[in-house]
Write a protein that holds these residues in place. Structure first.
Motif, PDB file in Angstrom:
ATOM      1  N   PRO A  86       0.818  -1.213   0.000  1.00  0.00           N
ATOM      2  CA  PRO A  86       0.000   0.000   0.000  1.00  0.00           C
ATOM      3  C   PRO A  86       0.857   1.271   0.000  1.00  0.00           C
ATOM      4  CG  PRO A  86      -0.075  -1.067   2.140  1.00  0.00           C
ATOM      5  CD  PRO A  86       0.786  -1.914   1.262  1.00  0.00           C
ATOM      6  N   ILE A  90       1.957   0.037   6.624  1.00  0.00           N
ATOM      7  CA  ILE A  90       1.210  -0.022   7.868  1.00  0.00           C
ATOM      8  C   ILE A  90       1.201  -1.420   8.491  1.00  0.00           C
ATOM      9  CG2 ILE A  90      -0.387   1.951   7.782  1.00  0.00           C
ATOM     10  CD1 ILE A  90      -2.228   0.166   6.091  1.00  0.00           C
ATOM     11  N   PRO A  91       2.374  -1.945   8.854  1.00  0.00           N
ATOM     12  CA  PRO A  91       2.339  -3.212   9.584  1.00  0.00           C
ATOM     13  C   PRO A  91       1.822  -2.977  11.007  1.00  0.00           C
ATOM     14  CG  PRO A  91       4.588  -2.394   9.453  1.00  0.00           C
ATOM     15  CD  PRO A  91       3.728  -1.435   8.701  1.00  0.00           C
ATOM     16  N   PRO A  92       1.208  -3.997  11.620  1.00  0.00           N
ATOM     17  CA  PRO A  92       0.649  -3.801  12.969  1.00  0.00           C
ATOM     18  C   PRO A  92       1.726  -3.367  13.972  1.00  0.00           C
ATOM     19  CG  PRO A  92       0.017  -5.917  12.057  1.00  0.00           C
ATOM     20  CD  PRO A  92       1.045  -5.348  11.147  1.00  0.00           C
ATOM     21  N   SER A  93       1.365  -2.452  14.843  1.00  0.00           N
ATOM     22  CA  SER A  93       2.339  -1.810  15.733  1.00  0.00           C
ATOM     23  C   SER A  93       3.068  -2.755  16.674  1.00  0.00           C
ATOM     24  CB  SER A  93       1.625  -0.760  16.583  1.00  0.00           C
ATOM     25  OG  SER A  93       1.155   0.248  15.757  1.00  0.00           O
ATOM     26  N   PHE A  94       2.334  -3.663  17.288  1.00  0.00           N
ATOM     27  CA  PHE A  94       2.911  -4.391  18.419  1.00  0.00           C
ATOM     28  C   PHE A  94       3.391  -5.806  18.083  1.00  0.00           C
ATOM     29  CE2 PHE A  94       0.414  -1.029  20.358  1.00  0.00           C
ATOM     30  CZ  PHE A  94       1.362  -0.479  21.204  1.00  0.00           C
ATOM     31  N   LEU A  95       3.457  -6.129  16.788  1.00  0.00           N
ATOM     32  CA  LEU A  95       4.098  -7.382  16.382  1.00  0.00           C
ATOM     33  C   LEU A  95       5.520  -7.051  15.956  1.00  0.00           C
ATOM     34  CD1 LEU A  95       1.466  -9.250  14.154  1.00  0.00           C
ATOM     35  CD2 LEU A  95       1.834  -9.450  16.603  1.00  0.00           C
ATOM     36  N   TYR A 100       5.165 -10.527  12.301  1.00  0.00           N
ATOM     37  CA  TYR A 100       4.256 -10.036  11.263  1.00  0.00           C
ATOM     38  C   TYR A 100       4.282 -10.965  10.050  1.00  0.00           C
ATOM     39  CZ  TYR A 100       2.098  -7.146   7.675  1.00  0.00           C
ATOM     40  OH  TYR A 100       1.293  -6.702   6.658  1.00  0.00           O
ATOM     41  N   LYS A 135       6.245  -0.903  15.176  1.00  0.00           N
ATOM     42  CA  LYS A 135       6.081   0.528  15.448  1.00  0.00           C
ATOM     43  C   LYS A 135       7.430   1.221  15.683  1.00  0.00           C
ATOM     44  CE  LYS A 135       5.392   0.429  20.464  1.00  0.00           C
ATOM     45  NZ  LYS A 135       6.418   1.369  20.860  1.00  0.00           N
ATOM     46  N   MET A 146       7.051  -4.550   4.260  1.00  0.00           N
ATOM     47  CA  MET A 146       5.858  -4.586   3.419  1.00  0.00           C
ATOM     48  C   MET A 146       6.184  -5.197   2.054  1.00  0.00           C
ATOM     49  SD  MET A 146       3.607  -3.660   5.425  1.00  0.00           S
ATOM     50  CE  MET A 146       2.131  -3.536   4.444  1.00  0.00           C
ATOM     51  N   GLN A 149       6.197  -8.949   2.661  1.00  0.00           N
ATOM     52  CA  GLN A 149       4.869  -9.567   2.783  1.00  0.00           C
ATOM     53  C   GLN A 149       4.147  -9.645   1.439  1.00  0.00           C
ATOM     54  OE1 GLN A 149       1.607  -8.129   2.489  1.00  0.00           O
ATOM     55  NE2 GLN A 149       2.435  -6.136   1.875  1.00  0.00           N
TER      56      GLN A 149
ATOM     57  N   GLN B  87      -1.018   6.720  13.317  1.00  0.00           N
ATOM     58  CA  GLN B  87      -0.791   6.757  11.887  1.00  0.00           C
ATOM     59  C   GLN B  87      -1.524   7.908  11.218  1.00  0.00           C
ATOM     60  OE1 GLN B  87      -2.221   2.900  11.481  1.00  0.00           O
ATOM     61  NE2 GLN B  87      -0.253   1.928  11.854  1.00  0.00           N
ATOM     62  N   LYS B 266      -2.904 -12.047  17.329  1.00  0.00           N
ATOM     63  CA  LYS B 266      -2.404 -10.685  17.123  1.00  0.00           C
ATOM     64  C   LYS B 266      -3.081  -9.717  18.101  1.00  0.00           C
ATOM     65  CE  LYS B 266      -2.869  -6.756  14.209  1.00  0.00           C
ATOM     66  NZ  LYS B 266      -3.607  -6.084  15.289  1.00  0.00           N
ATOM     67  N   ILE B 269      -1.639 -10.133  21.580  1.00  0.00           N
ATOM     68  CA  ILE B 269      -0.289  -9.544  21.669  1.00  0.00           C
ATOM     69  C   ILE B 269      -0.395  -8.014  21.733  1.00  0.00           C
ATOM     70  CG2 ILE B 269       1.870  -9.185  20.388  1.00  0.00           C
ATOM     71  CD1 ILE B 269       1.680 -12.091  19.483  1.00  0.00           C
ATOM     72  N   ASP B 270      -1.271  -7.435  20.906  1.00  0.00           N
ATOM     73  CA  ASP B 270      -1.490  -5.978  20.939  1.00  0.00           C
ATOM     74  C   ASP B 270      -1.865  -5.518  22.345  1.00  0.00           C
ATOM     75  OD1 ASP B 270      -0.968  -5.436  18.311  1.00  0.00           O
ATOM     76  OD2 ASP B 270      -3.053  -5.475  17.649  1.00  0.00           O
ATOM     77  N   ARG B 273       1.306  -6.232  24.886  1.00  0.00           N
ATOM     78  CA  ARG B 273       2.532  -5.440  24.711  1.00  0.00           C
ATOM     79  C   ARG B 273       2.277  -3.941  24.822  1.00  0.00           C
ATOM     80  NH1 ARG B 273       5.407  -8.744  19.877  1.00  0.00           N
ATOM     81  NH2 ARG B 273       6.152 -10.486  21.145  1.00  0.00           N
TER      82      ARG B 273
END
Lengths: 244, 468
Positions: A86, A90-95, A100, A135, A146, A149, B87, B266, B269-270, B273
């Motif tokens: 994209p 924007i990968p998920p913050s907390f992984l 990911y 993040k 990205m 992936q 974001q 997921k 974990i969010d 963490r």
């Protein structure tokens, strides 16, 4: 390339955001094996086109078929088959980066993810960041993630919004080589960019979008045969602002 | 200061109004005003069953809780701005490129939130009560005093959570020490005075007997808490260089029976963490419920036998339904847009994680039942709380999809939520007052809940996924 299989077919594709017409009656065909560049100034509708082709947003009018799947009625079906990068990474913050990729593999049912992920960590040179939370990654590293992936399941078609924008020159070179090799294997890549020099260097075909309208579409080789360069062609077309 | 504050205020308005239209959003405080205005006419009826002092207590408790909820949302430690604006790159984060200190930006952010939510919630309610006062026989002076003390209650909730959450961000041990100190002080006050310490809540004291000294003390406490919080605010992310071992793969292996184990893993974990699991549990769940429990316990004589436990069960159910916002606050659909995932799939996975979290209301009800000597009614109370929670969350999912914290300010959404949940709560409150075991009948809520969720999935799959 009349006998080549059609990978993307858009007919009278339109998208309005309220009163703003982002994309206006666009007809577009992308054939197998192309490295297709969708070019246009900022706000020309490139990102909206990619979003409609991948079922991320519904068109206001027209149809889009990607790998034989209707992007409007089966958006998940399209996204299952293609790889997407994209506009904003924007990968998920907390992984972590590693988690990911495991997450993507679980969603896409990709086997043997550890080996594949390791190859990508080494190839794009971010193995030292694989256990860092997404993040906390830099923009460039997020773009690498990205990129990974999008290609880790080796899709027949990848759609990339501004593929090189956060990469340093060394990484840009690596990625350009990867993309050209990828299409040589019979795959198709659709990129949107406003970096014309890159498009001229790697794309086999291109289309120019301006204020939501398609101004031109054709092979880059046509320009080369006329001894014309893509940047100057693009600028003259945009300045004229009319169909060629 | 003022330019940044004004821009943040404008931005907050536009964030909401562009999502569902200026008019729809502007009607929200008008609806609160209408509810307060019309509700004021019921006061004489309520006072027949409930002494005026207790009614005041309930309203103040509601505004204290509102402050806690507003303060608790997004103000948990170093991730505060990231979570709220992350974001979206709005002013709270983009202003960092200006020559302004983090504390200064955060101060503006907090003052903006205070003013914004005051005019969205507090003022319309107080104004409705004031305008109704000539018809209800309440004097202008006491109506104005109520507006003042409700404002103070709201601010106490807001800055109390703000204060505790910034301590939490600095040191978890310090937070426990502060909570322990407050608990000891609470018990000491109760022992020495022989009175429920709730009655010493400054806005309540001020409401019962106005004095300038009380007002000054209230304001001084507020300013002190706000100031400490601003000074303690630490915007630096301590985790930037931190290495994490893989928790995803072991977690996913534990949930093979779940509909979407990877998405659930997921979410967990969010929660873990980010510190939300502990932070939200304390500030958005336990704290409001414990306060409500104390306050409702003062009204014990006005309930039928065992009524208190079941009223707390219903309240717990409603508050537990907000756990859905804990899970949806981390990502928008945009995070999944490059994957073969539909909005309905995400709704299913978020509700799965939500179901895990329902162990919290169950434990809370169990503790309340045991401590209040009502263990015999534990099962019907838990059934009621969980049924209400699932029903309320089903309504939220149907109305708001994956964006509950944003769309709730659409007046149509909020009104429908109040009606759909309010009717059910009224019916079950009536039933449990007749016979506590009728609480078990709340399992029938599973049917409308399931239907609403199915309807929600079809609805949110057929529209452009929201980018917020």
């Amino acid at each position: 390339m009349p006998n080549m299989k059609t990978i993307i077919e858009a007919r009278e594709l339109s998208k309005n955001y309220g009163d703003v017409q982002a994309v206006n009656n666009v007809d577009l065909t992308v054939r197998k094996g192309a490295l297709f560049g969708l070019l246009g100034p900022n706000g020309s509708g490139k990102t909206t086109m990619i979003k409609m082709l991948t079922g991320q947003t519904l068109p206001t009018g027209g149809t889009a078929t990607v790998l034989g799947v209707d992007a409007q009625t089966d958006p998940v079906g399209v996204r299952r088959q293609v790889g997407i990068i994209p506009e904003q990474e924007i990968p998920p913050s907390f992984l972590t980066a590693q988690e990911y990729l495991a997450f993507v593999a679980a969603v896409r049912n990709i086997p043997d993810i550890e080996t594949k992920a390791e190859w990508w960590f080494e190839f794009l040179d971010f193995a030292d960041k694989k256990q860092v939370l997404c993040k906390d990654l830099s923009r460039g590293t997020r773009q690498k993630l990205m990129f990974t992936q999008a290609f880790i399941h080796e899709p027949e078609l990848a759609l990339i919004d501004e593929p090189l924008i956060n990469f340093d020159p060394i990484m840009q070179d690596l990625v350009k080589d990867y993309l050209t090799d990828y299409v040589k294997k019979g795959n198709t890549i659709f990129i949107s960019t406003h970096i014309l020099e890159v498009a001229e260097e790697i794309c086999s075909e291109f289309a120019i979008l301006h204020k939501g309208r398609l101004l031109h579409t054709g092979p880059v080789a046509e320009l080369t045969a006329r001894d014309e360069h893509l940047p100057s062609f693009f600028l003259s077309l945009i300045r004229k602002g009319s169909h060629v | 200061m003022f330019e940044l504050f004004a821009c943040m205020l404008k931005e907050e308005w536009r964030v909401h109004s562009t999502m569902f239209g200026n008019l729809s959003f502007a009607l929200f405080p008008i609806m609160i005003f209408g509810i307060a205005f019309m509700g004021s006419f019921l006061i004489p009826l309520m006072q027949v069953a409930l002494p005026a002092g207790n009614l005041t207590l309930i309203i103040h408790a509601n505004y204290l809780m509102l402050g806690i909820m507003v303060g608790g949302f997004g103000l948990l430690g170093s991730e505060a701005m990231n979570r709220r604006f992350g974001q979206a790159s709005l002013l709270a984060s983009s202003a960092r490129s200006l020559p302004l200190s983090e504390q200064f930006i955060f101060l503006n952010f907090v003052v903006k939130d205070t003013v914004y939510y005051f005019f969205l919630w507090v003022f319309p309610f107080g104004f409705g009560y004031i305008l109704a006062s000539p018809f209800t026989g309440v004097s202008w002076a006491s109506a104005l005093l109520l507006l003042l003390t409700l404002t103070l209650s709201f601010l106490f909730g807001l800055c109390g959570v703000f204060f505790l959450s910034t301590i939490y961000a600095r040191s978890h041990a310090a937070l426990w020490l502060v909570l322990l100190t407050l608990g000891v002080a609470w018990a000491g006050l109760a022992t020495i005075t022989g009175t429920n310490p709730v009655l010493f809540f400054p806005p309540l004291l001020l409401n019962s007997t106005f004095s300038w000294v009380n007002l000054l003390v209230s304001c001084a406490v507020l300013i002190l808490l706000f100031s400490i919080a601003i000074v303690l605010f630490n915007p630096e992310s301590v985790g930037s260089a931190k290495i994490y071992k893989d928790s995803f793969s072991p977690l996913i292996a534990r949930f093979p029976f779940m509909p979407h184990p990877s998405l659930t893993a997921k979410d967990i974990i969010d929660l873990y963490r980010s510190g939300s699991l502990i932070g939200q549990t304390i500030f958005s769940f336990l704290l409001p419920l414990v306060i409500i429990w104390f306050i409702l316990s003062l009204l014990g004589p006005f309930y039928p036998p065992h009524g208190l436990l079941f009223i707390i069960a219903i309240t717990t159910g409603v508050i537990a339904s907000t756990m859905y916002t804990w899970i949806t606050m981390f990502d928008s659909f945009g995070s999944y847009a490059c994957l073969p995932v539909a909005v309905s799939t995400l709704i299913t996975s978020k509700l799965t994680t939500f179901s895990f979290l329902q162990v919290l209301p169950c434990v809370f009800i169990a503790v309340v039942a045991l401590l209040s000597g009502e263990a015999a009614f534990l099962i019907p109370a838990v059934v009621l709380a969980v049924s209400v929670s699932f029903y309320a969350v089903a309504v939220v999912v149907w109305l708001c999809g994956l964006s509950p914290t944003v769309l709730v300010y659409d007046v149509k959404v909020f009104f429908l939520f109040l009606v759909l949940v309010g009717i059910v709560l009224s019916v079950f409150t009536g039933l449990i007052f007749v016979n506590p075991y009728y609480a078990l009948s709340s399992v029938v809520l599973a049917i409308p809940s399931w239907l609403l969720v199915q309807k929600a999935k079809r609805r949110w799959d057929s529209v452009d996924p929201a980018g917020f």
